[in-house]
Design a protein around this motif. Structure first.
Motif, short mmCIF file in Angstrom:
data_model
loop_
_atom_site.label_atom_id
_atom_site.label_comp_id
_atom_site.label_asym_id
_atom_site.label_seq_id
_atom_site.Cartn_x
_atom_site.Cartn_y
_atom_site.Cartn_z
N GLU A 179 50.36 38.44 51.54
CA GLU A 179 50.11 39.47 50.53
C GLU A 179 48.70 39.36 49.95
N ASN A 180 48.29 38.15 49.59
CA ASN A 180 47.05 37.99 48.83
C ASN A 180 46.57 36.55 48.97
N SER A 182 43.57 35.13 48.61
CA SER A 182 42.65 34.48 47.68
C SER A 182 43.40 34.08 46.40
N MET A 183 44.41 34.84 46.00
CA MET A 183 45.17 34.43 44.82
C MET A 183 45.95 33.15 45.10
N VAL A 184 46.39 32.97 46.33
CA VAL A 184 47.09 31.72 46.67
C VAL A 184 46.14 30.53 46.47
N THR A 185 44.90 30.67 46.91
CA THR A 185 43.96 29.56 46.71
C THR A 185 43.66 29.37 45.23
N ALA A 186 43.66 30.47 44.46
CA ALA A 186 43.38 30.37 43.03
C ALA A 186 44.53 29.68 42.29
N LEU A 187 45.66 29.47 42.96
CA LEU A 187 46.75 28.69 42.35
C LEU A 187 46.64 27.22 42.74
N ILE A 189 46.22 26.04 45.94
CA ILE A 189 46.86 25.74 47.22
C ILE A 189 45.83 25.86 48.35
#
Ligand SMILES: Nc1ncnc2c1ncn2[C@@H]1O[C@H](COP(=O)(O)OP(=O)(O)OP(=O)(O)O)[C@@H](O)[C@H]1O
Ligand SMILES: [Mg+2]
Lengths: 294, 246
Positions: A179-180, A182-187, A189
């Motif tokens: 889905e997204n 870059s947001m996963v990395t921003a968490l 991960i």
């Protein structure tokens, strides 16, 4: 009636092969945005690995558990090559999708050329366990057993992948990453670990398809993976690019359409009708059958 | 947590270029440990890009450093986003970016960082609605409920710094007040860099302010001084305030 049964089961067997190749492709595309043209080469490696092991690996053979071991070897080699490709060639080009696709294209050519250089361009007879050569009677039709092997393997893979995506943390990361990213990395991960995993698992399924395809066709040749890859890509597109269930449904559609058209129209019409099916789906549902991953 | 004089985050001479445009043109910014620093500026000034540059979500040059509670300084610039975040940074992006295909509970599970304890009780107590809707797909939540998920993600872990980009954007007045309340409570424990257009919220929460204009920090100082000075507010932000206390 028995013709219809035979065509249906054979079509489903073919669908199983398409699904095994396409499921990895669609996971890789969904998560990483990479169309992996090297996927057909993973299939070829799985097929040749199995074939080689059945003759040369101690304990392996062309029947019984020996054959299972040979397939396991082929799948292991395919998995390892896929993981290496991701680590050594795809990862350094992180987020550079065009370069990544070009690398996979080059790799597809190189790996097939390598196989051809080592074992020649001619087909080799593939070991077929005795059980797979017999037939089972289904509603009056004598269905070759290898069809059930293909269908059963694909079903196991389908259920395993869906359960993995649904119930494990890495599965959660993969669904979110599709889905997204870059947001996963921003968490916090490291999504690249999931990339390597998806590549390796996709390679394993493709290699398994290579071994099963060898049983189904009775022989292997270096170009087999590439021709199967084209249909697998069509399946991925029809299935919605990054959906596992969509891919499964699309594989069944493509397999059946191809079999029936080849039989009732003329040999070769099957491939044409698959392309027509692709066009029809894209015209009516431009984003494919389904847009969700699981 | 009250503002101290120790710097927590320091950006110096940060430049960002995206598709050929020079978006950040040498941002210098210091966020003090404790308290809330408001990052203000007109639309398109570069606030969101500044936040993304801290996180490594956009390629940048220049130096970004974080000084931990132990006094040690870590360089964030040049590190990958997940490594930056693991220094204890929470991020709520401007358009929420909750995962629509995951349930509320899955969104929170995904946000559990392995370097931190996880405070599910705390977030469910702050947002009881999320508990009732924990099995609902986040994509089917209202905008306000999605913002609650985004904020819950921030408060789930122990952080040193929260980067919050326009948390009240598009919310009804009642929810604006609720979100401001939750963030004000969070600010008692953690430092916040807050991008916010709603000056009432800024006045309520922020001690410090920095105004971004055309890719540079054009003004820094006390938030109250800025908001009390109607002329300056109009000049820097292009908005009229009622002067005095809003
Ligand atoms: N990927 C990109 N490519 C090109 N230009 C971009 C990109 N992202 C942002 N910009 C431009 O950079 C400038 C700053 O954008 P940014 O989102 O940081 O502004 P902002 O201060 O957050 O604005 P707003 O208050 O509207 O949210 C804008 O002019 C925007 O158009
Ligand atoms: Mg913005």
């Amino acid at each position: 009636m028995d013709t219809v049964v035979l065509l249906t089961v054979t079509g489903l067997g073919l669908a199983a092969l398409y699904f095994l190749v396409a499921s990895g492709l669609s996971l890789i595309f969904g998560l990483m945005g990479v169309l992996n043209f090297a996927h057909g080469a993973f299939l070829t490696i799985g097929a040749y690995g199995t074939w080689w092991a059945s003759d040369n690996l101690p304990g392996a053979g062309s029947t019984g558990w020996g054959f299972v071991l040979a397939v396991a070897f082929g799948v292991a080699v395919g998995t390892a090559v896929a993981a290496l490709v991701e680590l050594a060639l795809i990862r350094p080009l992180y987020e550079r999708h065009i370069e990544q696709v070009l690398v996979t294209m080059g790799l597809a050519l190189a790996l097939v050329a390598l196989v051809r250089a080592i074992w020649g361009a001619d087909p080799h007879p593939f070991p077929r366990p005795e059980w797979a050569q017999r037939t089972t009677s289904v509603l009056g039709a004598s269905v070759p057993n290898d069809r059930f092997l293909l269908i059963g393997s694909a079903l196991v893979v389908l259920v395993a992948v869906l359960a993995f995506l649904r119930f494990t943390r890495v599965g959660l990361i993969i669904r979110a990453g599709v889905e997204n990213r870059s947001m996963v990395t921003a968490l916090g991960i490291d999504v690249r670990k999931a990339f390597t995993l998806v590549f390796a698992v996709g390679g394993a399924f493709a290699a398994l398809a290579g071994a099963l395809g060898g049983i189904y066709l009775g022989s292997i040749s270096p170009g087999q993976g590439t021709s199967l890859l084209i249909f697998a890509f069509i399946v991925v597109v029809i299935g919605g690019m990054s959906s596992i269930t969509g891919t499964a449904v699309a594989a069944v559609l493509v397999g059946l359409v191809q079999q029936f058209a080849n039989y009732y129209a003329a040999s070769g019409v099957g491939d044409l009708s698959v392309v027509l099916l692709l066009a029809a789906v894209l015209l009516t549902r431009p984003s494919g059958l389904t847009a969700r991953l699981a | 947590m009250t503002a101290t004089d120790q710097p927590l985050l320091r950006m110096s001479d940060v430049h960002v270029r995206l598709s050929g445009s020079h978006i950040l043109q040498g941002v210098d910014l210091t966020v003090r440990r404790g308290g809330v620093t408001a990052l203000l500026g007109r639309n398109g000034a570069g606030k969101t890009t500044t936040v993304k540059a801290v996180l490594g979500l956009v390629p940048s040059t220049g130096v970004v450093e974080l000084t931990g509670a132990d006094g040690r300084t870590h360089r964030l610039s040049g590190r990958r986003t997940h490594e930056v975040v693991r220094h204890g940074i929470g991020y709520a992006p401007e358009d929420r970016e909750v995962f629509g295909g995951l349930t509320v509970a899955e969104n929170l599970t995904l946000a559990e960082r392995r370097d931190s304890a996880h405070h599910h009780d705390r977030v469910y107590e702050l947002f009881p609605e999320l508990k009732q809707r924990s099995r609902q797909l986040a994509g089917t939540l209202s905008g306000g409920q999605q913002q609650m998920v985004a904020i819950a993600r921030l408060l789930l872990n122990d952080n040193q710094l929260l980067l919050i980009d326009e948390p009240t954007k598009g919310l009804a007045p009642l929810l604006v007040a609720e979100v401001a309340e939750v963030l004000a409570r969070a600010a008692e424990e953690v430092t916040i860099l807050l991008v916010e257009q709603n000056l009432t919220v800024v006045r309520r929460m922020a001690q410090d302010a920095a105004v971004v204009d055309q890719g540079r920090v054009a003004w820094t100082g006390s938030a109250q001084d800025l908001l009390d000075d109607a002329d300056r507010t109009r000049e820097l932000l292009g908005v009229a305030t009622s002067g005095g206390h809003a």
